[in-house]
Design a protein around this motif. Structure first.
Motif, mmCIF file in Angstrom:
data_model
loop_
_atom_site.group_PDB
_atom_site.id
_atom_site.type_symbol
_atom_site.label_atom_id
_atom_site.label_comp_id
_atom_site.label_asym_id
_atom_site.label_seq_id
_atom_site.Cartn_x
_atom_site.Cartn_y
_atom_site.Cartn_z
ATOM 1 N N VAL A 1 0.707 -1.350 0.064
ATOM 2 C CA VAL A 1 0.044 -0.138 -0.056
ATOM 3 C C VAL A 1 0.692 1.391 -0.093
ATOM 4 O O VAL A 1 0.723 2.247 -0.672
ATOM 5 C CB VAL A 1 -0.958 0.057 1.266
ATOM 6 N N ALA A 2 1.883 1.322 0.770
ATOM 7 C CA ALA A 2 2.836 2.359 0.867
ATOM 8 C C ALA A 2 3.359 2.543 -0.603
ATOM 9 O O ALA A 2 3.356 4.010 -0.919
ATOM 10 C CB ALA A 2 4.115 2.126 1.782
ATOM 11 N N CYS A 3 3.680 1.802 -1.279
ATOM 12 C CA CYS A 3 4.109 1.882 -2.806
ATOM 13 C C CYS A 3 3.146 2.753 -3.685
ATOM 14 O O CYS A 3 3.516 3.329 -4.515
ATOM 15 C CB CYS A 3 4.566 0.688 -3.571
ATOM 16 N N ASP A 4 1.930 2.328 -3.365
ATOM 17 C CA ASP A 4 0.945 2.746 -4.119
ATOM 18 C C ASP A 4 1.001 4.428 -3.851
ATOM 19 O O ASP A 4 0.701 5.330 -4.791
ATOM 20 C CB ASP A 4 -0.762 2.224 -3.728
ATOM 21 N N ARG A 5 0.997 4.719 -2.541
ATOM 22 C CA ARG A 5 1.025 6.109 -2.375
ATOM 23 C C ARG A 5 2.259 6.733 -2.830
ATOM 24 O O ARG A 5 2.218 7.838 -3.372
ATOM 25 C CB ARG A 5 1.050 6.383 -0.734
ATOM 26 N N MET A 6 3.472 5.988 -2.675
ATOM 27 C CA MET A 6 4.575 6.869 -3.195
ATOM 28 C C MET A 6 4.505 7.118 -4.763
ATOM 29 O O MET A 6 4.901 8.151 -5.452
ATOM 30 C CB MET A 6 5.774 6.014 -2.980
ATOM 31 N N LEU A 7 3.879 6.122 -5.388
ATOM 32 C CA LEU A 7 3.890 6.064 -6.820
ATOM 33 C C LEU A 7 3.014 7.308 -7.347
ATOM 34 O O LEU A 7 3.017 7.957 -8.196
ATOM 35 C CB LEU A 7 3.469 4.998 -7.502
ATOM 36 N N HIS A 8 1.784 7.214 -6.453
ATOM 37 C CA HIS A 8 0.798 8.579 -6.696
ATOM 38 C C HIS A 8 1.534 9.889 -6.677
ATOM 39 O O HIS A 8 1.268 10.886 -7.473
ATOM 40 C CB HIS A 8 -0.323 8.526 -5.745
ATOM 41 N N ARG A 9 2.142 9.766 -5.589
ATOM 42 C CA ARG A 9 2.853 11.115 -5.340
ATOM 43 C C ARG A 9 4.079 11.582 -6.643
ATOM 44 O O ARG A 9 4.040 12.776 -7.106
ATOM 45 C CB ARG A 9 3.824 11.293 -4.086
ATOM 46 N N LEU A 10 4.574 10.550 -6.984
ATOM 47 C CA LEU A 10 5.696 10.539 -8.007
ATOM 48 C C LEU A 10 4.756 11.139 -9.291
ATOM 49 O O LEU A 10 5.426 12.022 -10.473
ATOM 50 C CB LEU A 10 6.277 9.250 -8.465
#
Length: 317
Positions: A209-218
């Protein structure tokens, strides 16, 4: 057709040795045209023995740099040995649109006007396609403007970093296709994205889930900076150039492995010259116990992947 077997006249794409055969053939032919390798550490990079022209071969793309008259001579020599189409000026190469602009500046020492040239590595269309790919998979098309591609990782719940059935990211099955597109963009034109892209690339097989949030920010950052691009400006003679190598490290900043990341940046600089040569973001292979240790690892990496190779090439150029 009773007997579909036929004699192989030409090599086929996919043959295990196709690349080796083609490279050996090209090397033989360009040598006949007067070119020689700049250095064994830089394959497919050649210099003409008589003319100040440099040639790069990437599969079936031939790219040459040099004075106009010298280029014409070298292309003519190459055509005697390799079947080539007519050369074209600056354009698309490896997905990068080269945009050249000529300007002038006044030399403060002499007061004379000198020419300068800027090369912009434009990948705006490719950047938009990365955002479109994300929108296609998630349905998200509106992004809040952000100043950096980095999310404040301390504000993400610790359990969201774990990869399991409960915390499997929404994009776990598609992350690889997005990250690979972003990685090419980052390597070729958008070095400001490299740290975050490389961080996420290490998580494609355990996407949380953390990866999803990081990718959205990117992607949000990329959406609002699609027109940003790497640029090179040269306005000084080579005798004025200086090599500037910078390295840095962040101590245990990877939230998944607690390892540090080495940053490497190499540029050619003068009063009116700024030419980025190398930009890398590389996760260290072991955990550092202190900031000095992490910084020394980064400095060692910078010298090995950027400093020594550029010195070798300059010696032979």
């Amino acid at each position: 057709m009773r007997d579909p077997v036929c004699v192989l006249v030409r090599n086929l794409y996919g043959h295990p040795l196709a690349g080796n055969y083609w490279q050996n053939y090209c090397e033989e032919q360009v040598a006949k045209a007067g070119f020689e390798r700049v250095h064994d550490a830089w394959p497919s990079f050649y210099k003409h023995k008589l003319k100040q022209c440099y040639l790069i071969i990437y599969v079936d793309d031939f790219r040459m740099a040099g004075r106009k008259d010298d280029r014409a001579y070298c292309w003519a020599e190459l055509r005697k040995h390799v079947k080539l189409t007519s050369p074209e000026l600056w354009g698309r190469y490896l997905g990068v649109q080269s945009v050249v602009a000529d300007t002038t500046y006044t030399d403060p020492a002499t007061g004379t006007t000198r020419p300068a040239r800027t090369l912009r590595c434009d990948m705006t269309e490719f950047a938009r396609s990365c955002v479109d790919r994300y929108t296609e998979l998630t349905g998200v098309s509106k992004f809040t403007p952000v100043q950096t591609p980095f999310l404040d990782e301390t504000k993400i719940a610790i359990e969201d970093y774990n990869f399991d059935d409960k915390n499997k990211g929404q994009l776990a099955d598609h992350a690889n296709s997005i990250i690979m597109k972003l990685l090419w963009l980052g390597r070729m034109s958008r070095w400001d994205l490299l740290r975050q892209i490389c961080l996420l690339a290490g998580q494609v097989s355990k996407w949380s889930v953390a990866c999803d949030r990081m990718l959205h920010r990117l992607i949000a950052y990329l959406h609002h900076t699609v027109d940003h691009a790497l640029s090179v400006t040269v306005g000084n003679p080579s005798s004025d150039w200086e090599l500037h190598l910078y390295t840095d490290a962040d101590l245990a900043k990877c939230p998944f492995t607690k390892r540090s990341t080495s940053g490497v940046y190499l540029e050619i600089k003068a009063s009116h010259t700024l030419a980025p040569v190398v930009g890398n973001s590389i996760k260290q292979t072991a955990m550092s116990e202190s900031t000095p240790e992490a910084e020394l690892v980064a400095a060692s990496k910078g010298i090995r992947v950027a400093g020594i190779p550029i010195l070798l090439s300059l010696i032979h150029i």
